[in-house]
Each structure stands twice: as C-alpha cells, then as structure tokens.
Enzyme design. Structure first.
Site, short mmCIF file in Angstrom:
data_model
loop_
_atom_site.label_atom_id
_atom_site.label_comp_id
_atom_site.label_asym_id
_atom_site.label_seq_id
_atom_site.Cartn_x
_atom_site.Cartn_y
_atom_site.Cartn_z
CG ASP A 5 -9.90 -0.57 10.77
OD1 ASP A 5 -9.66 0.55 10.28
OD2 ASP A 5 -9.04 -1.30 11.30
CG ASP A 61 -5.82 1.61 7.82
OD1 ASP A 61 -5.43 2.04 6.72
OD2 ASP A 61 -5.19 0.81 8.52
NE ARG A 82 4.59 2.18 6.20
CZ ARG A 82 4.58 3.43 5.72
NH1 ARG A 82 5.53 3.85 4.91
NH2 ARG A 82 3.60 4.25 6.06
CE LYS A 100 -2.00 2.26 10.14
NZ LYS A 100 -1.31 1.39 9.14
CB CYS A 126 -9.88 -9.53 18.21
SG CYS A 126 -8.27 -9.79 18.97
CB CYS A 185 -10.38 -9.19 13.84
SG CYS A 185 -9.02 -9.47 12.68
NE ARG A 222 -3.73 -0.11 2.41
CZ ARG A 222 -3.65 -1.19 3.15
NH1 ARG A 222 -2.68 -1.32 4.05
NH2 ARG A 222 -4.52 -2.16 3.01
CE1 TYR A 223 0.28 4.23 4.03
CE2 TYR A 223 0.46 1.94 4.76
CZ TYR A 223 -0.18 3.18 4.80
OH TYR A 223 -1.27 3.33 5.62
CB CYS A 263 -5.27 -15.31 15.51
SG CYS A 263 -4.93 -13.98 14.35
NE ARG A 315 -5.01 -7.89 7.28
CZ ARG A 315 -3.98 -7.28 7.87
NH1 ARG A 315 -3.58 -7.70 9.06
NH2 ARG A 315 -3.35 -6.29 7.28
#
Length: 352
Positions: free
Chosen positions: A273, A310, A97, A317, A110, A113, A93-94, A106, A115
């Site tokens: 999000d 974000d 990075r 973000k 959560c 989350c 995205r950037y 995981c 995702r």
C-alpha cells in the site's frame, strides 16, 4: 495467564537495536528521526529469527533511513479507513462486512504497515466506543462478517477477547468472525490452551495469519499454529509483496509451501500500500503479476493466494487480474475497475 516475565524484553528503541548489532552508530541520527515518526518493536522471537541485519526478517522490523522519504503519492490513510467509519472503531467499506479496530496495539511494528500512522497510539478500544460499535453491528442485518484487527486482536487479554467474541457470537446475522493477527508467529507464547479454547468456543471464528517469509516460521511459531489448527480453528494467511523481503518466486513458493504444510491456506498476497515512507518496499504491478504467473507454473492452486490491490482512497480491494486491470496510456499507468464497476487511475510509483 501466561507469565511473560520469563521472556526477554522486546526491542523498542534505536539504542536496543544498536546494542544487538542490528543497526550501526553511523545510522543512529537518521533512525532516531524515523523513531520520532513511527514506532519500533521487535519481539524476542523475531530477534532470534534474524540471522543477519540485512535479511528478510530484519527488513520487516528494523527501521531504515528509507522511511524518511515520503513520495507525493503516499498517504496517511492509504486504504481509506476513516472515509468509511460509521462508529468509533469501525470501518464499513463493503456491504456485508465490517472491520472492528479492537485495539491499536501490536506485538511488532512492521516497517511497511498501512496503519503505521495510528498503531500504538492507544491500547484497546474504550468500552463506550466498543459498545457503540457492537450496537451498530447488531442493528445492521446486512453485516454478515466482522474482521477483528487494529492493531492485533490477539494482544488483548484472554478475558477481554473472550468477552468480545461472546458478544459477536450472540448476533444472529453474523456468519463469520475473522481475527487478523501476527501473534502466532511473532509472539507464539501467547497461543495458550486457554486462548485456543476461547477461540474454538466462537463457532464462526477464523484466524488470518500475517506472515511474509518462511524464515519467520520458527519452531515455536510452527507449534503455535499447530495448536490452533488442532483445536479446530480454521486458518488462512495473508502476505504483503515486499521488495527486499519476498519479491522472488523462490521466496514466495517456500513460504506458501511451508504454510500449506502447516494446514494454513494462503489467502491474499497484497500489493504494498501507499503508506508514508514505504517506497523502498514497493514492487511494480508488472513485477507482481510476473511472480504470480511463475508461481502458477510451480504450485498447485491449494497454495496460491489471490494477488490484490487495495485501491487508494477507500475504494476496496480487487484482484490484480485482466478483469480489473487494464494498461493505461503510459508504462506504469493502470485503469483499475473496482467491485462496483467504477474505473480508477493508478500510476505505479515503482516505474517513476
């Protein structure tokens, strides 16, 4: 290798939660519907950290009927991972990075989350796809940083994680490797001397710890964090602002003070999000800004994270500051300027 057979099993079913007194029989039908959509997993350590079924730790991991409500603005891919994927397992995205989704597994799932549509679907990134991702990184000198996430990279076997870190460390143009993880808090027994040694052997590796409430920082979690820091591994933290968990200055101050005392620098406070079924967690932008203003009055800069959004749709973000946020025409409407100067409309769902 750690002998996990000594440890109690994680709670992964509605029946497990009901047996442990975390849900009621009256809620069973709704929660079974939630479980059909979004996975459940509460580690023994987080189960022990839950003092009451309505407390801030339970709210993060125990499903609720609120997850059955999907609002019109909520998205399956709220931060646009798929829109910026040049190779399997990568998000670029950037310019400088990339995110490497090294696993979809995981230790906990959560309830908020971003995702949640994909975590738990598969395990580690297949070897052929990992090779494609590493080849892309090696062939793109503009990439200076790789962020290992998923899933949680510290759920990988020590051998596999070490092999990935070795490959990344051999790429000359990389300055930093970040591992975003919940493991030191939710499954602290995984932070072994062997793992710390492997992480320390990657000279550019940083740990970014995801934790949202001081109650999560059990004695075992504090010991695990100390092991990492004592091995010379630098640590940051990221936190999600969540109604019913930490949306008060007192809760955030307690968390950030505890982290700083543990030698972990608070890095990001994320606005929640627009993931499906998460509206009950979301605060307004105005509430979040007021909390940050109060924290600035109470705390030194060393313990204050950057409050960020974000931008939905994969636009990256931005800090929630006057430089990037301007009020729109109606209450709850915002004009958000991304890093490239493009302005996006954002309507705060919490004000509707």
């Amino acid at each position: 290798m750690t002998d996990h057979s000594r440890h109690p099993r994680a709670l992964t079913r509605v029946a497990d939660l009901e047996r442990d007194g975390l849900t009621s029989t009256e809620a069973r039908a709704d929660l079974e519907r939630v479980a059909e959509e979004f996975r459940i997993r509460v580690t023994p350590e987080m189960r022990e950290a839950i003092a009451d079924p309505t407390d801030p730790v339970a709210a993060q991991f125990v499903p609720s009927a609120g997850e059955l409500l999907t609002r019109p603005e909520e998205l399956e891919d709220p931060i646009g991972d798929d829109a910026h994927s040049p190779a399997p397992g990568l998000t670029h995205r950037y310019p400088d990075r990339v995110i490497l989704h090294i696993t979809k597994t995981c230790d906990v799932y959560c309830r908020f989350c971003f995702r949640r549509e994909t975590v738990g679907e598969t395990g580690p990134l297949p070897e052929n796809q990992l090779t494609q991702a590493l080849d892309y990184i090696a062939a793109t000198p503009a990439i200076r940083e790789v962020i290992l996430t998923g899933g949680d990279p510290l759920t990988l076997s020590t051998r596999r994680l070490g092999a990935v870190l070795d490959c990344l460390s051999a790429i000359a143009h990389l300055d930093q490797i970040r591992l975003h993880t919940r493991v030191p808090v939710v499954a602290s027994e995984r932070i072994t001397e062997q793992l710390c040694t492997i992480l320390r052997a990657a000279p550019t590796a940083w740990i970014v710890l995801h934790t949202n409430h001081a109650q999560e920082l059990t004695p075992a979690a504090r010991d695990a964090i100390a092991r990492l820091v004592d091995h010379g591994i630098p640590m940051l933290s990221q936190t999600v602002l969540l109604r019913g968990v930490n949306a008060s200055a007192d809760a955030l101050e307690a968390l950030f003070r505890a982290l700083t005392k543990l030698r972990v620098k608070p890095y990001y406070l994320h606005h929640c999000d627009l993931a499906r079924g998460t509206s009950h967690f979301r605060t307004s932008i105005a509430e979040g800004r007021a909390l940050m203003a109060e924290l600035r009055r109470r705390c030194s800069g060393t313990m204050l994270p950057t409050y960020v959004l974000d931008i939905p749709g994969g636009h990256g973000k931005v800090p929630i500051t006057s430089e990037h946020f301007a009020p729109g025409d109606s209450p709850g409407d915002w004009c958000v300027t991304d890093r490239n100067g493009t302005v996006h409309a954002y309507r705060d769902p919490a004000t509707r």
